[in-house]
Design a protein around this motif. Structure first.
Motif, mmCIF file in Angstrom:
data_model
loop_
_atom_site.group_PDB
_atom_site.id
_atom_site.type_symbol
_atom_site.label_atom_id
_atom_site.label_comp_id
_atom_site.label_asym_id
_atom_site.label_seq_id
_atom_site.Cartn_x
_atom_site.Cartn_y
_atom_site.Cartn_z
ATOM 1 N N ALA A 135 2.367 5.113 2.522
ATOM 2 C CA ALA A 135 1.451 4.458 1.589
ATOM 3 C C ALA A 135 0.317 3.773 2.328
ATOM 4 O O ALA A 135 -0.838 3.784 1.864
ATOM 5 C CB ALA A 135 2.207 3.457 0.727
ATOM 6 N N SER A 136 0.609 3.164 3.468
ATOM 7 C CA SER A 136 -0.437 2.502 4.250
ATOM 8 C C SER A 136 -1.532 3.484 4.623
ATOM 9 O O SER A 136 -2.727 3.169 4.559
ATOM 10 C CB SER A 136 0.153 1.878 5.515
ATOM 11 N N ARG A 137 -1.134 4.692 4.989
ATOM 12 C CA ARG A 137 -2.124 5.691 5.388
ATOM 13 C C ARG A 137 -2.901 6.221 4.182
ATOM 14 O O ARG A 137 -4.121 6.418 4.258
ATOM 15 C CB ARG A 137 -1.433 6.820 6.144
ATOM 16 N N VAL A 138 -2.212 6.440 3.068
ATOM 17 C CA VAL A 138 -2.916 6.905 1.869
ATOM 18 C C VAL A 138 -3.908 5.853 1.386
ATOM 19 O O VAL A 138 -5.063 6.166 1.045
ATOM 20 C CB VAL A 138 -1.910 7.268 0.761
ATOM 21 N N ILE A 139 -3.485 4.594 1.364
ATOM 22 C CA ILE A 139 -4.379 3.519 0.942
ATOM 23 C C ILE A 139 -5.570 3.417 1.883
ATOM 24 O O ILE A 139 -6.728 3.252 1.454
ATOM 25 C CB ILE A 139 -3.611 2.183 0.866
ATOM 26 N N SER A 140 -5.326 3.523 3.187
ATOM 27 C CA SER A 140 -6.422 3.483 4.160
ATOM 28 C C SER A 140 -7.392 4.636 3.941
ATOM 29 O O SER A 140 -8.608 4.474 4.090
ATOM 30 C CB SER A 140 -5.863 3.539 5.584
ATOM 31 N N ALA A 141 -6.854 5.811 3.574
ATOM 32 C CA ALA A 141 -7.728 6.962 3.314
ATOM 33 C C ALA A 141 -8.551 6.758 2.045
ATOM 34 O O ALA A 141 -9.728 7.152 1.997
ATOM 35 C CB ALA A 141 -6.883 8.233 3.212
ATOM 36 N N PHE A 142 -7.961 6.158 1.009
ATOM 37 C CA PHE A 142 -8.743 5.840 -0.192
ATOM 38 C C PHE A 142 -9.941 4.960 0.172
ATOM 39 O O PHE A 142 -11.048 5.140 -0.336
ATOM 40 C CB PHE A 142 -7.886 5.118 -1.224
ATOM 41 N N ARG A 143 -9.706 4.005 1.054
ATOM 42 C CA ARG A 143 -10.791 3.109 1.468
ATOM 43 C C ARG A 143 -11.808 3.843 2.336
ATOM 44 O O ARG A 143 -13.025 3.746 2.121
ATOM 45 C CB ARG A 143 -10.219 1.914 2.220
ATOM 46 N N ALA A 144 -11.323 4.607 3.317
ATOM 47 C CA ALA A 144 -12.227 5.274 4.255
ATOM 48 C C ALA A 144 -13.053 6.364 3.579
ATOM 49 O O ALA A 144 -14.257 6.499 3.832
ATOM 50 C CB ALA A 144 -11.417 5.878 5.406
ATOM 51 N N ASN A 145 -12.427 7.145 2.712
ATOM 52 C CA ASN A 145 -13.103 8.293 2.104
ATOM 53 C C ASN A 145 -13.956 7.922 0.899
ATOM 54 O O ASN A 145 -14.979 8.568 0.636
ATOM 55 C CB ASN A 145 -12.076 9.339 1.659
ATOM 56 N N LEU A 146 -13.515 6.913 0.146
ATOM 57 C CA LEU A 146 -14.153 6.615 -1.133
ATOM 58 C C LEU A 146 -14.734 5.207 -1.222
ATOM 59 O O LEU A 146 -15.517 4.926 -2.129
ATOM 60 C CB LEU A 146 -13.143 6.809 -2.276
ATOM 61 N N GLY A 147 -14.314 4.317 -0.345
ATOM 62 C CA GLY A 147 -14.743 2.925 -0.460
ATOM 63 C C GLY A 147 -13.986 2.164 -1.517
ATOM 64 O O GLY A 147 -14.451 1.134 -2.008
ATOM 65 N N ALA A 148 -12.784 2.646 -1.871
ATOM 66 C CA ALA A 148 -11.994 1.999 -2.922
ATOM 67 C C ALA A 148 -11.368 0.702 -2.417
ATOM 68 O O ALA A 148 -11.129 0.521 -1.220
ATOM 69 C CB ALA A 148 -10.894 2.942 -3.395
ATOM 70 N N ASN A 149 -11.099 -0.204 -3.378
ATOM 71 C CA ASN A 149 -10.369 -1.447 -3.062
ATOM 72 C C ASN A 149 -9.256 -1.719 -4.079
ATOM 73 O O ASN A 149 -8.658 -2.787 -4.062
ATOM 74 C CB ASN A 149 -11.324 -2.640 -3.000
ATOM 75 N N THR A 150 -8.989 -0.746 -4.953
ATOM 76 C CA THR A 150 -8.018 -0.909 -6.036
ATOM 77 C C THR A 150 -7.221 0.381 -6.191
ATOM 78 O O THR A 150 -7.789 1.474 -6.077
ATOM 79 C CB THR A 150 -8.730 -1.224 -7.367
ATOM 80 N N VAL A 151 -5.923 0.255 -6.450
ATOM 81 C CA VAL A 151 -5.114 1.416 -6.762
ATOM 82 C C VAL A 151 -4.265 1.092 -7.988
ATOM 83 O O VAL A 151 -3.732 -0.003 -8.115
ATOM 84 C CB VAL A 151 -4.230 1.834 -5.569
ATOM 85 N N ARG A 152 -4.188 2.034 -8.914
ATOM 86 C CA ARG A 152 -3.358 1.886 -10.108
ATOM 87 C C ARG A 152 -2.123 2.753 -9.930
ATOM 88 O O ARG A 152 -2.228 3.944 -9.593
ATOM 89 C CB ARG A 152 -4.128 2.281 -11.357
ATOM 90 N N LEU A 153 -0.948 2.141 -10.154
ATOM 91 C CA LEU A 153 0.326 2.805 -9.901
ATOM 92 C C LEU A 153 1.199 2.774 -11.151
ATOM 93 O O LEU A 153 1.192 1.791 -11.897
ATOM 94 C CB LEU A 153 1.076 2.095 -8.774
ATOM 95 N N PRO A 154 1.998 3.828 -11.371
ATOM 96 C CA PRO A 154 2.912 3.840 -12.512
ATOM 97 C C PRO A 154 4.228 3.153 -12.181
ATOM 98 O O PRO A 154 4.691 3.155 -11.033
ATOM 99 C CB PRO A 154 3.140 5.332 -12.746
ATOM 100 N N ILE A 155 4.850 2.581 -13.201
ATOM 101 C CA ILE A 155 6.235 2.139 -13.123
ATOM 102 C C ILE A 155 6.946 2.578 -14.402
ATOM 103 O O ILE A 155 6.310 2.829 -15.431
ATOM 104 C CB ILE A 155 6.390 0.605 -12.941
ATOM 105 N N ASN A 156 8.264 2.689 -14.318
ATOM 106 C CA ASN A 156 9.104 2.883 -15.501
ATOM 107 C C ASN A 156 10.466 2.279 -15.195
ATOM 108 O O ASN A 156 10.751 1.910 -14.041
ATOM 109 C CB ASN A 156 9.175 4.360 -15.914
ATOM 110 N N PRO A 157 11.331 2.146 -16.183
ATOM 111 C CA PRO A 157 12.629 1.515 -15.925
ATOM 112 C C PRO A 157 13.475 2.245 -14.894
ATOM 113 O O PRO A 157 14.233 1.617 -14.146
ATOM 114 C CB PRO A 157 13.300 1.503 -17.295
#
Length: 358
Positions: free
Chosen positions: A89-111
């Motif tokens: 996850a650390s690497r995916v989040i870092s790639a979101f920032r590096a490639n897109l300039g993102a600072n937010t991620v939306r994630l699903p949860i369920n019971p």
């Protein structure tokens, strides 16, 4: 994500009434020992003047997040330990920032994810994102098949899920809570009642860390915006180009603004998207192409109204809308951009970059 409208149900209001009764019963239990009219803590009257602080993408399960078992984000596995999940996850989040300039991620949860053994590992995603300074929006997804009907599947597991999530993250300023994704089984009033119940059940969660979904398929925020019980929360809107076979740029602008009303200062479009792996050039005006009209219209409007946005999806395996794709060693993944013009338009909506050139 809404791909197609839900099939009509014979007695949807009967189901809604049963859910309302169950919510009331759960409420009494959840609020035992707390003042019945406890005021929520945090900032209940003032949000930032705009929501552009949210520059994000969705990270999704390949099954579109609708599941009757734990949600497993693209690139992850239920066999991953917390440490392995955290590393990936650390690497995916870092790639979101590096490639897109993102600072937010939306994630699903369920019971199934939260109430079972996978929760220990899944927390590695949330923790990795938060540790990197990302804002994390946690949203409840219903099940699939007959359970994919726009209603909370089971209140007996829904509330314990949120009890666990809120207890774990109410003290983390990076984590935001979205009580339900696309509550289209309920009327506008029924959904507002449930959202108000969520706020009353968790009064110690600051309201400016709650996203109340728009009614229907999150497709309009005007009704929840007008409800005084939901004051101080953010509102989440979904908007997609496939909702129309064809519309002009101006028609898409008008459609989006009608769904927002005068509530842009509270609204984040936490799902919007278009085909990214089909070769469309979103930087070039192409009036006869519905999706190009749509992407240019909505990103211009987000920028104009100073609205945050969270693209669907930043990463979802085998989704033509996915703006990123997995590359490299699966144990240490990285991401590649599937459509640079799509990334450019996302950045433009976030207040960066250059406008579309004639």
């Amino acid at each position: 994500m809404r791909k197609t409208p839900a099939s009509p149900r014979i007695t949807p209001r009967l189901r809604a009434a049963c859910v309302a009764i169950a919510l009331g019963a759960t409420s009494a239990t959840a609020l035992a020992g707390s003042p019945a009219n406890a005021s929520p803590s945090g900032d209940t009257s003032r949000l930032s003047r705009d929501t552009t602080q949210f520059k994000g993408v969705n990270w999704a399960d390949p099954r579109d997040n609708f599941a009757d078992d734990p949600v497993v984000l693209s690139g992850l596995s239920t066999s991953d330990t917390y440490a392995q999940t955290y590393t990936k996850a650390s690497r995916v989040i870092s790639a979101f920032r590096a490639n897109l300039g993102a600072n937010t991620v939306r994630l699903p949860i369920n019971p199934y994810t939260v109430n079972g053994s996978y929760w220990k590992s899944y927390r590695g995603v949330i923790d990795a994102a938060s540790d990197k300074g990302f804002k994390v929006i946690l949203s409840y997804w219903e099940g699939t098949g007959a359970r994919k009907d726009g209603f909370i599947d089971d209140t007996a597991t829904y509330w314990p899920m949120w009890d666990t999530v809120v207890k774990a993250y109410k003290g983390d300023k990076h984590v935001y809570f979205e009580p339900m994704n696309e509550p289209h089984g309920y009327t506008d009033t029924e959904w507002a009642d449930i959202a108000a119940q969520w706020l009353a059940t968790y009064p110690k969660v600051p309201r400016n860390r709650v996203f109340v979904s728009g009614a229907g398929y999150n497709d309009h925020v005007t009704s929840v915006c007008a409800d005084p019980r939901l004051k101080g929360t953010y509102l989440s809107l979904h908007h997609y180009g496939f909702w129309k076979e064809y519309a002009t740029y101006d028609q898409w602008v008008a459609d989006l603004k009608e769904r927002i009303g005068d509530c842009a200062n509270r609204t984040v479009a936490d799902e919007f998207g278009a085909p990214m792996t089909t070769g469309f050039d979103y930087n070039k005006p192409t009036p006869d192409n519905n999706f190009i009209n749509y992407v240019q219209a909505v990103t211009d409007t987000f920028r104009e109204l100073k609205m945050g946005s969270v693209y669907w999806p930043g990463l979802r395996t085998d989704d033509t809308y996915s703006l990123q794709t997995l590359t490299g060693n699966p144990a240490r993944p990285w991401l590649a951009t599937t459509n640079q013009s799509g990334a450019d338009r996302l950045a433009w909506g976030w207040g960066r970059g250059k406008p579309v050139q004639p």
